[in-house]
Design an enzyme around this catalytic site. Structure first.
Site, mmCIF file in Angstrom:
data_model
loop_
_atom_site.group_PDB
_atom_site.id
_atom_site.type_symbol
_atom_site.label_atom_id
_atom_site.label_comp_id
_atom_site.label_asym_id
_atom_site.label_seq_id
_atom_site.Cartn_x
_atom_site.Cartn_y
_atom_site.Cartn_z
ATOM 1 N N CYS A 166 -43.192 23.294 0.182
ATOM 2 C CA CYS A 166 -42.569 24.602 -0.015
ATOM 3 C C CYS A 166 -41.612 24.646 -1.198
ATOM 4 O O CYS A 166 -41.074 25.701 -1.511
ATOM 5 C CB CYS A 166 -41.858 25.011 1.273
ATOM 6 N N HIS A 303 -33.536 29.530 1.313
ATOM 7 C CA HIS A 303 -34.902 29.168 1.699
ATOM 8 C C HIS A 303 -35.222 29.920 3.005
ATOM 9 O O HIS A 303 -36.293 30.486 3.126
ATOM 10 C CB HIS A 303 -35.017 27.657 1.869
ATOM 11 N N HIS A 340 -43.395 33.396 4.718
ATOM 12 C CA HIS A 340 -43.180 32.154 3.983
ATOM 13 C C HIS A 340 -44.447 31.881 3.178
ATOM 14 O O HIS A 340 -45.470 31.485 3.743
ATOM 15 C CB HIS A 340 -42.886 31.014 4.961
#
Lengths: 413, 81
Positions: A166, A303, A340
């Protein structure tokens, strides 16, 4: 070694919230959510049924208008966003100027071209060896993403793909930033792309135990909220054109923002469980790289995956790194808007940060109805927040203990 | 399937894989395949798509003498059982 200023001059997005910068930003400011029940495959037997998918009809129409042929879905996203980024940078894709031919193409992906690989598997199961498409290898290799873009737009600088879960896009942008800063190239096309909605890949996520389960798609992703119960995946791409300030001024490009610093680190502890110390180190390294202190940071684009572990850990990391400034700094996660997006998330969220600095608005922290006391930060609420700050921070943290952080500013002479 | 029907399907498959701007409505039996925007890699994709779409088994090497769209359609028609 050169120490040039690095600015952002082109922006392109492909997301569930829109396939162009204007639509994407308008939807964010309006508080629209791009998360729905997953349509790409039959989701009935999966526990986690919500996702932020890119609309197939819109994608096909954008690809046709931008004269692009479909390849792997991951490549298609990056290619479509690259056209918008090049165009907004004033670099016509069909007629790339001589300056831009020295552009680097540095992109990130978490999963890569998995649709191609898994359709080869389907072909093999159905027809044996002959069922595997002869171009499977050049289509499914991770660097097909940057190579196809380099070939399409005749960009002859270095091209490659960074894979760090990620953090992939943020790491890619950080590397591209360093290349422009030190004079390796004048321009770079950088960002990330991922297309996770393949039923077998998604099954892996479904079974991992980190996904939100909620009958209401638009309420399912709740970063930093007391009642959050996991992350909701999204797909898409974010692409930026970055260049030296000299190059942008010479080309009379519209400068959208500045990248001031980049920091990274590894937790070196656990493959999925994050460490506050590791993340804080990346934040501190980014500030050091920018020649700044926590006092300079006006807001943080977190995040914020909405897993119980990430949000609590990130809150500790921010407090560790920002110290006494922590309670002053507004923090928001964008993931409740477009999910996400894994290896694309750093780039799409960096674009949202740059637009926020430019337009002096931080989009809302959707679904943050009751901040979790274990995430003790100064959160942006359920409405967009006006900001005058010149500088912001973008955090990205990934499985593998990968941490990457950018410091971004509104451009001023 | 008639040769005309095969040509219609070929047009669709070629349009998807070709790397060039081609007036596909003008493509006919005499059109040379070499003029339709395929390179050594994309022609492999086309052969694969033909085999998948039409359910035919043949080796790519069998196409060495095939130069036009009409010749390809005739070859494929001959492969039908």
């Amino acid at each position: 070694m050169n120490n040039r200023r690095v600015v952002v001059s082109g922006i392109g997005v492909v997301t569930s919230l829109g396939l162009d910068e204007t639509t994407f930003w308008q939807n964010m400011v309006a508080g629209k959510c791009g998360i729905n029940r997953i349509k790409a495959f039959d989701i009935a037997n999966y526990k986690a049924q919500n996702g932020a998918e890119v609309d197939n009809e819109q994608l096909a129409s954008v690809m046709a208008a931008r004269q692009l042929k479909a390849s792997d879905r991951t490549v298609d996203f990056a290619m479509a966003a690259s056209v918008e980024a090049l165009e907004t940078a004033g670099l016509k894709p069909a007629d790339v100027s001589p300056q831009s031919t020295e552009m680097a193409v540095i992109l990130g992906t978490g999963i890569g071209c998995n649709h191609t690989l898994l359709s080869a598997n389907e072909g093999f199961e159905a027809r044996g060896i002959k069922g595997v498409r002869p171009t499977t290898i050049p289509r499914c290799m991770a660097n097909a993403i940057s190579s196809q873009i380099s070939m399409k737009f005749k960009l002859t600088g270095p091209n490659y793909v960074v894979v760090s879960a990620c953090t992939s896009a943020t790491t890619a942008m950080g590397i591209a930033y360093r290349m422009v800063k030190d004079g390796t190239v004048d321009l770079a096309l950088t960002g990330g792309t991922d297309a996770v909605f393949e039923h077998r890949i998604y099954a892996g996520w479904n079974n991992l135990g980190v996904m939100a389960v909620n009958p209401l798609p638009e309420k399912s992703c709740r970063p930093f909220d007391r009642d959050r119960n996991g992350c909701v995946l999204g797909e898409g791409a974010g692409i930026l054109v970055i260049e030296s300030l000299e190059s942008a001024l010479r080309r009379k490009a519209r400068i959208r923002g500045e990248i001031c610093g980049f920091g990274e680190s590894s937790d070196a502890s656990h493959i999925t469980h994050p460490s506050p110390e590791g993340q804080a180190k990346a934040i501190t390294n980014a500030l050091k790289s920018a020649g700044m202190t926590p006092k300079d940071i006006g807001f943080i684009n977190a995040h914020g995956t909405a897993t119980r572990t990430n949000d609590e850990c990130e809150s500790q990391s921010i407090r560790l790194a920002m110290g006494g400034e922590t309670d002053r700094i507004p923090v928001a996660s964008n993931k409740s808007f477009f999910g996400h997006t894994l290896g694309a998330s750093g780039a799409i969220e960096t674009i949202a940060t740059i637009l926020g600095l430019e337009k002096k608005i931080v989009p809302a922290n959707l679904n943050l109805d009751n901040p979790d006391p274990a995430c003790n930060l100064n959160f942006v609420g359920n409405e967009p927040m006006p900001v005058t700050a010149k500088t912001a921070m973008k955090n990205s943290f990934g499985f593998g203990g990968n941490n990457a952080v950018l410091v971004l500013s509104r451009y001023e002479d | 399937m008639t040769q005309e029907q095969i040509i219609e399907k070929l047009r669709t498959m070629m349009r998807k894989t070709s790397q060039a701007k081609v007036d596909w409505d003008a493509v006919n039996t005499d059109s040379p395949i070499a003029s339709l925007g395929f390179d050594s890699l994309s022609i492999l994709d086309l052969v694969y798509d033909i085999q998948q779409e039409l359910g035919l088994e043949f080796e790519a090497e069998e196409l060495v003498k095939v130069k036009t769209v009409g010749q390809l359609a005739a070859f494929l028609a001959g492969k039908q059982k």
